[in-house]
Design a protein around this motif. Sequence first.
Motif, PDB file in Angstrom:
ATOM      1  N   GLU A  47       0.358   5.736  -7.731  1.00  0.00           N
ATOM      2  CA  GLU A  47       1.612   6.368  -8.127  1.00  0.00           C
ATOM      3  C   GLU A  47       2.680   5.285  -8.012  1.00  0.00           C
ATOM      4  N   TYR A  48       3.493   5.101  -9.063  1.00  0.00           N
ATOM      5  CA  TYR A  48       4.476   4.029  -9.028  1.00  0.00           C
ATOM      6  C   TYR A  48       5.724   4.409  -9.816  1.00  0.00           C
ATOM      7  N   TYR A  49       6.815   3.737  -9.474  1.00  0.00           N
ATOM      8  CA  TYR A  49       8.077   3.974 -10.170  1.00  0.00           C
ATOM      9  C   TYR A  49       8.974   2.763  -9.994  1.00  0.00           C
ATOM     10  N   GLU A  50       9.930   2.641 -10.885  1.00  0.00           N
ATOM     11  CA  GLU A  50      10.912   1.576 -10.780  1.00  0.00           C
ATOM     12  C   GLU A  50      12.246   2.168 -10.354  1.00  0.00           C
ATOM     13  N   THR A 108       8.032   0.389  -6.793  1.00  0.00           N
ATOM     14  CA  THR A 108       7.503   0.935  -5.552  1.00  0.00           C
ATOM     15  C   THR A 108       6.203   1.639  -5.915  1.00  0.00           C
ATOM     16  N   TYR A 109       5.184   1.489  -5.076  1.00  0.00           N
ATOM     17  CA  TYR A 109       3.894   2.113  -5.380  1.00  0.00           C
ATOM     18  C   TYR A 109       3.201   2.548  -4.103  1.00  0.00           C
ATOM     19  N   ARG A 110       2.239   3.424  -4.286  1.00  0.00           N
ATOM     20  CA  ARG A 110       1.319   3.801  -3.215  1.00  0.00           C
ATOM     21  C   ARG A 110      -0.009   4.111  -3.874  1.00  0.00           C
ATOM     22  N   VAL A 111      -1.091   3.917  -3.112  1.00  0.00           N
ATOM     23  CA  VAL A 111      -2.431   4.131  -3.645  1.00  0.00           C
ATOM     24  C   VAL A 111      -3.099   5.275  -2.899  1.00  0.00           C
ATOM     25  N   GLY A 112      -4.062   5.873  -3.550  1.00  0.00           N
ATOM     26  CA  GLY A 112      -4.829   6.941  -2.929  1.00  0.00           C
ATOM     27  C   GLY A 112      -6.106   7.196  -3.705  1.00  0.00           C
ATOM     28  N   THR A 113      -6.903   8.106  -3.199  1.00  0.00           N
ATOM     29  CA  THR A 113      -8.104   8.526  -3.917  1.00  0.00           C
ATOM     30  C   THR A 113      -8.103  10.039  -3.993  1.00  0.00           C
ATOM     31  N   ASP A 143       0.739   3.919   2.709  1.00  0.00           N
ATOM     32  CA  ASP A 143       2.185   3.798   2.816  1.00  0.00           C
ATOM     33  C   ASP A 143       2.714   3.223   1.505  1.00  0.00           C
ATOM     34  N   SER A 144       3.976   3.446   1.211  1.00  0.00           N
ATOM     35  CA  SER A 144       4.590   2.881   0.004  1.00  0.00           C
ATOM     36  C   SER A 144       4.839   1.391   0.196  1.00  0.00           C
ATOM     37  N   LYS A 145       4.626   0.636  -0.864  1.00  0.00           N
ATOM     38  CA  LYS A 145       4.833  -0.816  -0.900  1.00  0.00           C
ATOM     39  C   LYS A 145       5.671  -1.141  -2.130  1.00  0.00           C
ATOM     40  N   THR A 146       6.114  -2.385  -2.250  1.00  0.00           N
ATOM     41  CA  THR A 146       6.865  -2.799  -3.436  1.00  0.00           C
ATOM     42  C   THR A 146       6.300  -4.093  -3.998  1.00  0.00           C
ATOM     43  N   PHE A 147       6.535  -4.319  -5.282  1.00  0.00           N
ATOM     44  CA  PHE A 147       6.253  -5.604  -5.915  1.00  0.00           C
ATOM     45  C   PHE A 147       7.280  -5.818  -7.016  1.00  0.00           C
ATOM     46  N   ARG A 148       7.439  -7.074  -7.419  1.00  0.00           N
ATOM     47  CA  ARG A 148       8.316  -7.417  -8.529  1.00  0.00           C
ATOM     48  C   ARG A 148       7.467  -8.090  -9.596  1.00  0.00           C
TER      49      ARG A 148
END
Length: 188
Positions: A47-50, A108-113, A143-148
Amino acid sequence: EIGGSTGPIELLNANNVPTALHLAFTNDPTEIVVSFTTGDEATPIVEYYEKEDGKTRETLLAAGLSTTYLNDDMCQEPATSIEPGKFIFPGYLHEVKLQQLKPDTEYTYRVGTRWTPKEILGVPGPDVTDLSGDDYEEIVWSDSKTFRTSPVIGSNEPFRYIVYGDQGSPSDGWALGANITSKMVERE
């Protein structure tokens, strides 16, 4: 003498909690591959968003594929042995490709199954892009993380990133790999 004993201990969500999150670029600057592991097989999702001007934009969802390997897939002893202290099952390795990302943008993103009873029985489940309804088990999120994302190709904007590789080499192989990596970075 043993004074008492307990039954098996089960850790809540131990096999479902995403670990070892990694990001990787592809040949397309509008893509990022998100990798992570879990103990159970399931449909990996991100799940991700800007954020723009401090406001969260639409939340997006992407699904990917999972794989694993067993002792029989290894080349030789001791890796092929299932004796204690030898081969250790790695769990499931998940990859999700995020596409159509904007350049030089923070996400911002987070991963799951997530899995369905149908998937557990080996029958394809419903469309994983629609996570509504009762067809799904609960998602265990990281947990939520970020990348650029990288700047536009040809831009003069500085862009920093880390390159790291772990091939599981024996200790005498690590130094050789580090020297090769260092020389390649200097060359570039």
